[in-house]
Design an enzyme around this catalytic site. Structure first.
Site, PDB file in Angstrom:
ATOM      1  N   HIS A   3     -14.047   1.865  -1.552  1.00 31.93           N
ATOM      2  CA  HIS A   3     -12.901   1.027  -1.863  1.00 31.93           C
ATOM      3  C   HIS A   3     -12.929  -0.267  -1.065  1.00 31.93           C
ATOM      4  CE1 HIS A   3      -8.925  -0.010  -3.270  1.00 31.93           C
ATOM      5  NE2 HIS A   3      -8.585  -0.265  -2.020  1.00 31.93           N
ATOM      6  N   HIS A  13      -8.380  -9.631   5.007  1.00 33.70           N
ATOM      7  CA  HIS A  13      -8.978  -8.300   4.879  1.00 33.70           C
ATOM      8  C   HIS A  13     -10.117  -8.084   5.867  1.00 33.70           C
ATOM      9  CE1 HIS A  13      -6.742  -7.205   1.279  1.00 33.70           C
ATOM     10  NE2 HIS A  13      -6.958  -8.435   0.834  1.00 33.70           N
ATOM     11  N   HIS A  40     -11.121  -3.621  -3.677  1.00 36.94           N
ATOM     12  CA  HIS A  40     -10.039  -3.900  -2.727  1.00 36.94           C
ATOM     13  C   HIS A  40      -9.718  -5.382  -2.579  1.00 36.94           C
ATOM     14  CE1 HIS A  40      -7.194  -2.938   0.395  1.00 36.94           C
ATOM     15  NE2 HIS A  40      -7.832  -3.703   1.275  1.00 36.94           N
ATOM     16  N   VAL A  41     -10.685  -6.196  -2.205  1.00 36.97           N
ATOM     17  CA  VAL A  41     -10.466  -7.641  -2.082  1.00 36.97           C
ATOM     18  C   VAL A  41     -10.561  -8.224  -3.488  1.00 36.97           C
ATOM     19  CG1 VAL A  41     -11.325  -9.780  -1.076  1.00 36.97           C
ATOM     20  CG2 VAL A  41     -11.426  -7.661   0.233  1.00 36.97           C
ATOM     21  N   HIS A  42      -9.532  -8.901  -3.939  1.00 38.55           N
ATOM     22  CA  HIS A  42      -9.450  -9.345  -5.326  1.00 38.55           C
ATOM     23  C   HIS A  42     -10.238 -10.616  -5.574  1.00 38.55           C
ATOM     24  CE1 HIS A  42      -6.235  -6.538  -6.844  1.00 38.55           C
ATOM     25  NE2 HIS A  42      -6.458  -6.186  -5.591  1.00 38.55           N
TER      26      HIS A  42
END
Length: 67
Positions: A3, A13, A40-42
């Protein structure tokens, strides 16, 4: 596949998966893993082969596929 990414350029992040990286990155390198997929990081990001935060000729390429 995991993730939270080990490496990304988003300062919000940063180091979120540091404990996992410390535990798993040596094993992934030892067993010849070439690519690590995470989310997770968009944003989309792709690293050069790295190990322990530095370029490494046998390191892992990280793909952040967070969209």
């Amino acid at each position: 596949m995991m993730h939270a990414p080990f490496y990304n350029s988003n300062s919000a992040h940063a180091l979120e998966a540091e404990l996992m990286r410390l535990a798993y990155e040596p094993l992934l390198l030892k067993y010849g893993v070439d690519v690590v997929l995470s989310g997770h990081v968009h944003a989309y990001e792709r690293s050069r082969p790295v190990f322990n935060g530095s370029l490494h000729p046998c390191g892992l390429t990280h793909l952040n596929l967070g969209d």
